[in-house]
Design a protein around this motif. Structure first.
Motif, PDB file in Angstrom:
ATOM      1  N   ALA A  20       7.797 -75.521  -5.703  1.00 49.33           N
ATOM      2  CA  ALA A  20       8.947 -75.991  -6.467  1.00 49.33           C
ATOM      3  C   ALA A  20      10.260 -75.450  -5.911  1.00 49.33           C
ATOM      4  CB  ALA A  20       8.788 -75.600  -7.927  1.00 49.33           C
ATOM      5  N   GLN A  21      10.504 -75.743  -4.631  1.00 52.08           N
ATOM      6  CA  GLN A  21      11.748 -75.320  -3.991  1.00 52.08           C
ATOM      7  C   GLN A  21      12.058 -76.267  -2.841  1.00 52.08           C
ATOM      8  OE1 GLN A  21      11.278 -71.550  -1.764  1.00 52.08           O
ATOM      9  NE2 GLN A  21       9.072 -71.707  -2.119  1.00 52.08           N
ATOM     10  N   ASP A  22      13.320 -76.375  -2.528  1.00 52.42           N
ATOM     11  CA  ASP A  22      13.757 -77.151  -1.368  1.00 52.42           C
ATOM     12  C   ASP A  22      14.006 -76.178  -0.225  1.00 52.42           C
ATOM     13  OD1 ASP A  22      13.750 -79.702  -2.646  1.00 52.42           O
ATOM     14  OD2 ASP A  22      15.604 -79.130  -3.670  1.00 52.42           O
ATOM     15  N   ILE A  23      13.406 -76.457   0.930  1.00 52.87           N
ATOM     16  CA  ILE A  23      13.456 -75.532   2.061  1.00 52.87           C
ATOM     17  C   ILE A  23      13.795 -76.312   3.322  1.00 52.87           C
ATOM     18  CG2 ILE A  23      12.198 -73.760   3.354  1.00 52.87           C
ATOM     19  CD1 ILE A  23      10.130 -73.745   1.067  1.00 52.87           C
ATOM     20  N   ALA A  24      14.637 -75.776   4.150  1.00 53.60           N
ATOM     21  CA  ALA A  24      14.858 -76.305   5.494  1.00 53.60           C
ATOM     22  C   ALA A  24      13.936 -75.541   6.447  1.00 53.60           C
ATOM     23  CB  ALA A  24      16.309 -76.119   5.915  1.00 53.60           C
ATOM     24  N   PRO A  25      12.983 -76.211   7.087  1.00 55.34           N
ATOM     25  CA  PRO A  25      12.003 -75.488   7.894  1.00 55.34           C
ATOM     26  C   PRO A  25      12.600 -74.757   9.088  1.00 55.34           C
ATOM     27  CG  PRO A  25      11.801 -77.864   8.196  1.00 55.34           C
ATOM     28  CD  PRO A  25      12.733 -77.657   7.054  1.00 55.34           C
ATOM     29  N   TRP A  26      13.788 -75.187   9.557  1.00 56.26           N
ATOM     30  CA  TRP A  26      14.407 -74.536  10.717  1.00 56.26           C
ATOM     31  C   TRP A  26      15.339 -73.405  10.313  1.00 56.26           C
ATOM     32  CZ3 TRP A  26      19.358 -75.040   9.424  1.00 56.26           C
ATOM     33  CH2 TRP A  26      19.740 -76.170   8.683  1.00 56.26           C
ATOM     34  N   ASP A  27      15.538 -73.225   8.990  1.00 54.74           N
ATOM     35  CA  ASP A  27      16.479 -72.214   8.517  1.00 54.74           C
ATOM     36  C   ASP A  27      15.993 -70.808   8.886  1.00 54.74           C
ATOM     37  OD1 ASP A  27      18.849 -71.569   6.702  1.00 54.74           O
ATOM     38  OD2 ASP A  27      17.249 -70.385   5.799  1.00 54.74           O
ATOM     39  N   ASN A  28      16.932 -69.966   9.279  1.00 56.36           N
ATOM     40  CA  ASN A  28      16.551 -68.616   9.721  1.00 56.36           C
ATOM     41  C   ASN A  28      15.889 -67.791   8.620  1.00 56.36           C
ATOM     42  OD1 ASN A  28      17.415 -68.975  12.346  1.00 56.36           O
ATOM     43  ND2 ASN A  28      19.478 -68.190  11.958  1.00 56.36           N
ATOM     44  N   PRO A  32      10.829 -66.179   9.345  1.00 52.48           N
ATOM     45  CA  PRO A  32       9.912 -65.045   9.244  1.00 52.48           C
ATOM     46  C   PRO A  32       8.670 -65.349   8.410  1.00 52.48           C
ATOM     47  CG  PRO A  32      12.177 -64.331   8.886  1.00 52.48           C
ATOM     48  CD  PRO A  32      12.190 -65.821   8.879  1.00 52.48           C
ATOM     49  N   THR A  33       8.805 -66.207   7.390  1.00 54.70           N
ATOM     50  CA  THR A  33       7.639 -66.588   6.582  1.00 54.70           C
ATOM     51  C   THR A  33       6.608 -67.299   7.429  1.00 54.70           C
ATOM     52  OG1 THR A  33       8.987 -66.776   4.587  1.00 54.70           O
ATOM     53  CG2 THR A  33       6.894 -67.966   4.601  1.00 54.70           C
ATOM     54  N   TYR A  34       7.067 -68.248   8.217  1.00 56.24           N
ATOM     55  CA  TYR A  34       6.151 -69.022   9.064  1.00 56.24           C
ATOM     56  C   TYR A  34       5.546 -68.158  10.165  1.00 56.24           C
ATOM     57  CZ  TYR A  34       4.595 -72.687  12.288  1.00 56.24           C
ATOM     58  OH  TYR A  34       3.866 -73.471  13.135  1.00 56.24           O
ATOM     59  N   ALA A  35       6.359 -67.329  10.795  1.00 55.03           N
ATOM     60  CA  ALA A  35       5.832 -66.446  11.845  1.00 55.03           C
ATOM     61  C   ALA A  35       4.795 -65.486  11.276  1.00 55.03           C
ATOM     62  CB  ALA A  35       6.982 -65.673  12.493  1.00 55.03           C
ATOM     63  N   GLY A 233      10.414 -69.816  19.535  1.00 53.64           N
ATOM     64  CA  GLY A 233      10.093 -68.717  18.628  1.00 53.64           C
ATOM     65  C   GLY A 233       8.922 -69.065  17.726  1.00 53.64           C
ATOM     66  N   TRP A 234       8.171 -68.036  17.308  1.00 49.95           N
ATOM     67  CA  TRP A 234       6.948 -68.245  16.532  1.00 49.95           C
ATOM     68  C   TRP A 234       7.244 -68.630  15.093  1.00 49.95           C
ATOM     69  CZ3 TRP A 234       2.520 -68.868  18.979  1.00 49.95           C
ATOM     70  CH2 TRP A 234       2.445 -68.421  20.301  1.00 49.95           C
ATOM     71  N   GLY A 235       8.496 -68.595  14.696  1.00 57.33           N
ATOM     72  CA  GLY A 235       8.883 -69.083  13.370  1.00 57.33           C
ATOM     73  C   GLY A 235       9.362 -70.510  13.386  1.00 57.33           C
ATOM     74  N   SER A 236       9.163 -71.199  14.508  1.00 59.80           N
ATOM     75  CA  SER A 236       9.646 -72.569  14.652  1.00 59.80           C
ATOM     76  C   SER A 236       8.466 -73.536  14.701  1.00 59.80           C
ATOM     77  CB  SER A 236      10.485 -72.702  15.928  1.00 59.80           C
ATOM     78  OG  SER A 236      10.840 -74.043  16.161  1.00 59.80           O
ATOM     79  N   PHE A 237       8.521 -74.567  13.863  1.00 59.19           N
ATOM     80  CA  PHE A 237       7.502 -75.625  13.864  1.00 59.19           C
ATOM     81  C   PHE A 237       7.989 -76.744  14.776  1.00 59.19           C
ATOM     82  CE2 PHE A 237       4.061 -78.112  12.235  1.00 59.19           C
ATOM     83  CZ  PHE A 237       3.253 -77.252  11.497  1.00 59.19           C
ATOM     84  N   ARG A 238       7.092 -77.335  15.532  1.00 61.91           N
ATOM     85  CA  ARG A 238       7.471 -78.308  16.556  1.00 61.91           C
ATOM     86  C   ARG A 238       8.119 -79.562  15.970  1.00 61.91           C
ATOM     87  NH1 ARG A 238       3.187 -81.477  20.229  1.00 61.91           N
ATOM     88  NH2 ARG A 238       2.253 -81.529  18.165  1.00 61.91           N
ATOM     89  N   PHE A 239       7.460 -80.205  15.001  1.00 62.78           N
ATOM     90  CA  PHE A 239       8.027 -81.360  14.308  1.00 62.78           C
ATOM     91  C   PHE A 239       8.139 -80.989  12.827  1.00 62.78           C
ATOM     92  CE2 PHE A 239       5.259 -83.671  17.588  1.00 62.78           C
ATOM     93  CZ  PHE A 239       6.251 -83.651  18.543  1.00 62.78           C
ATOM     94  N   THR A 240       8.794 -81.824  12.035  1.00 63.22           N
ATOM     95  CA  THR A 240       9.020 -81.484  10.622  1.00 63.22           C
ATOM     96  C   THR A 240       7.696 -81.212   9.915  1.00 63.22           C
ATOM     97  OG1 THR A 240      10.976 -82.901  10.588  1.00 63.22           O
ATOM     98  CG2 THR A 240      10.046 -82.243   8.461  1.00 63.22           C
ATOM     99  N   PRO A 241       7.520 -79.996   9.388  1.00 62.34           N
ATOM    100  CA  PRO A 241       6.248 -79.645   8.744  1.00 62.34           C
ATOM    101  C   PRO A 241       6.282 -79.935   7.242  1.00 62.34           C
ATOM    102  CG  PRO A 241       7.609 -77.703   8.895  1.00 62.34           C
ATOM    103  CD  PRO A 241       8.415 -78.839   9.497  1.00 62.34           C
ATOM    104  N   PRO A 242       5.112 -79.896   6.589  1.00 67.21           N
ATOM    105  CA  PRO A 242       5.073 -79.890   5.121  1.00 67.21           C
ATOM    106  C   PRO A 242       5.483 -78.496   4.655  1.00 67.21           C
ATOM    107  CG  PRO A 242       2.850 -79.730   5.997  1.00 67.21           C
ATOM    108  CD  PRO A 242       3.765 -79.863   7.177  1.00 67.21           C
ATOM    109  N   VAL A 243       6.778 -78.249   4.646  1.00 65.80           N
ATOM    110  CA  VAL A 243       7.293 -76.887   4.562  1.00 65.80           C
ATOM    111  C   VAL A 243       6.993 -76.240   3.211  1.00 65.80           C
ATOM    112  CG1 VAL A 243       9.610 -77.637   3.916  1.00 65.80           C
ATOM    113  CG2 VAL A 243       9.300 -75.430   5.062  1.00 65.80           C
TER     114      VAL A 243
END
Length: 371
Positions: A20-28, A32-35, A233-243
């Motif tokens: 229940a949140q809006d997230i930009a997957p490329w946001d700095n 760290p969450t994704y990495a 970087g390991w916190g970056s997803f290649r294409f738009t993910p189900p963030v």
């Protein structure tokens, strides 16, 4: 409603709340969450930093399985698939339609493949470079043990692709002890109790970097996933993910660790499966597998011989009692399957057994032996 299917599984409220949140997957702030998710997943797999990498892909288990076949086996290459269940059948189709040569090793879906069977097949065909094995057959509930298969593959100098989609997080995998495994595959919505939407590959870096030109697909190229991570970087997803699903998966990993990790998760699922297996037998039903071959993820049951039994009415009657199961089967004879995984307790499983008995009574099913 108690959701008793092998995935997507029932999840904890904390996990669902993370959606229940809006997230930009490329946001700095999210990187760290994704990495961290990549690191934690690699650790669950027994992978080593600098040796193994976590390579996620949007989509379901079939997507990550196709990506692995395309990445690690060149077009026209040959792989062995022990064909002892519905998901092995699907692996055969995926590999064939990717233009790879499949050597199928037929077997019943009521027992695991043996090391001797694998060894004989590899000895008979030196052109086979890989073995692709379904760790847990979600149609029957049977387990193909990498501790049995892996040493044989290693001794023959071949490579192993382990489809652990419906087992990872419960059944143990230790990549550091299995150098023959190129990759282990799983998804977010199964035994780690996240939401669906993400496939994961934990792969040997040397095997990935040796796979240039194999995939024949940009979307399904795990080498490209790896190169993107190295570059961006390991916190970056290649294409738009189900963030949002990624954020929820991070919470699911927190809950997994708090429970005690893989040993505790397996212990709970095994107890769920024991209660269910013994419970359906107590109701006069016939489990599909012998106890020695029964895994902890699902229990599959023969449909009763009583002509008053039909699968969809049974599913509906069970749903009316607060339990939802799959309304299809993947075995060669009529069955129904009940998941033992997800955020389900043994006490809830006892309630599910009672509901099964009540649903059969509602339908007037008295002859409960196998059809």
């Amino acid at each position: 409603m108690l959701l008793l299917i092998p995935g997507p599984v029932q999840t904890r409220p904390e996990t669902r709340a993370a959606l229940a949140q809006d997230i930009a997957p490329w946001d700095n702030d999210f990187r760290p969450t994704y990495a961290s998710i990549r690191d934690r997943v690699r650790a669950i797999a027994g992978g080593q930093e600098g040796v193994h990498a976590t390579l996620p892909l949007q989509g379901c288990g079939h997507f990550i399985m196709e990506a692995a076949i395309r990445t690690f086996i060149p077009a026209g290459g040959k792989l062995l698939i022990p064909q002892n269940g519905a998901y092995a059948d699907r692996a055969v189709r995926l590999a064939t339609e990717c233009g790879r040569q499949v050597v199928a090793l037929p077997g019943p879906d009521t027992r695991p493949v043996t090391g001797e069977e694998i060894d004989a097949a590899l000895a008979a065909d030196p052109a086979i470079t890989h073995v692709a094995v379904v760790h847990h057959e979600t149609g029957s509930g049977m387990v193909n043990d990498p501790e049995v298969i892996g040493p044989v593959v290693r001794a023959r100098g071949r490579r192993l692709i382990l489809d652990s989609v419906s087992a990872f997080g419960a059944l143990p995998v230790d990549l550091s002890a299995h150098p023959e495994i190129d990759v282990v595959l799983f998804t977010s919505g199964k035994c780690l109790e996240g939401l669906p939407g993400i496939g994961f590959a934990v792969a040997r870096i040397d095997s990935v970097t040796a796979a240039a030109g194999n995939a024949g697909s940009w979307s399904f190229d795990l080498l490209d996933v790896y190169e993107h991570a190295v570059r961006a970087g390991w916190g970056s997803f290649r294409f738009t993910p189900p963030v949002q699903a990624l954020a929820a998966f991070g919470v699911a990993l927190d809950l997994y660790a708090a429970e005690g990790g893989q040993p505790a998760r397996l212990a709970r699922y095994r107890e769920n499966a024991r209660i269910l297996y013994d419970g359906v037998r107590g109701l006069g039903l016939t489990p599909y597998l012998e106890p020695r071959h029964q895994g902890p993820v699902i229990v599959t049951v023969h449909q009763p011989a009583d002509p008053r039994f039909a699968l969809q009415p049974f599913v509906d009657a069970l749903k009316a009692r607060g339990v939802l199961i799959s309304n299809f089967y993947n075995t060669k004879v009529p069955t129904f399957r009940i998941g033992c995984v997800g955020a389900i307790t043994p006490e809830q499983m006892r309630g599910a057994v009672a509901a099964i008995g009540g649903a059969l009574d509602d339908l007037g099913v008295s002859r409960r032996e196998a059809a």
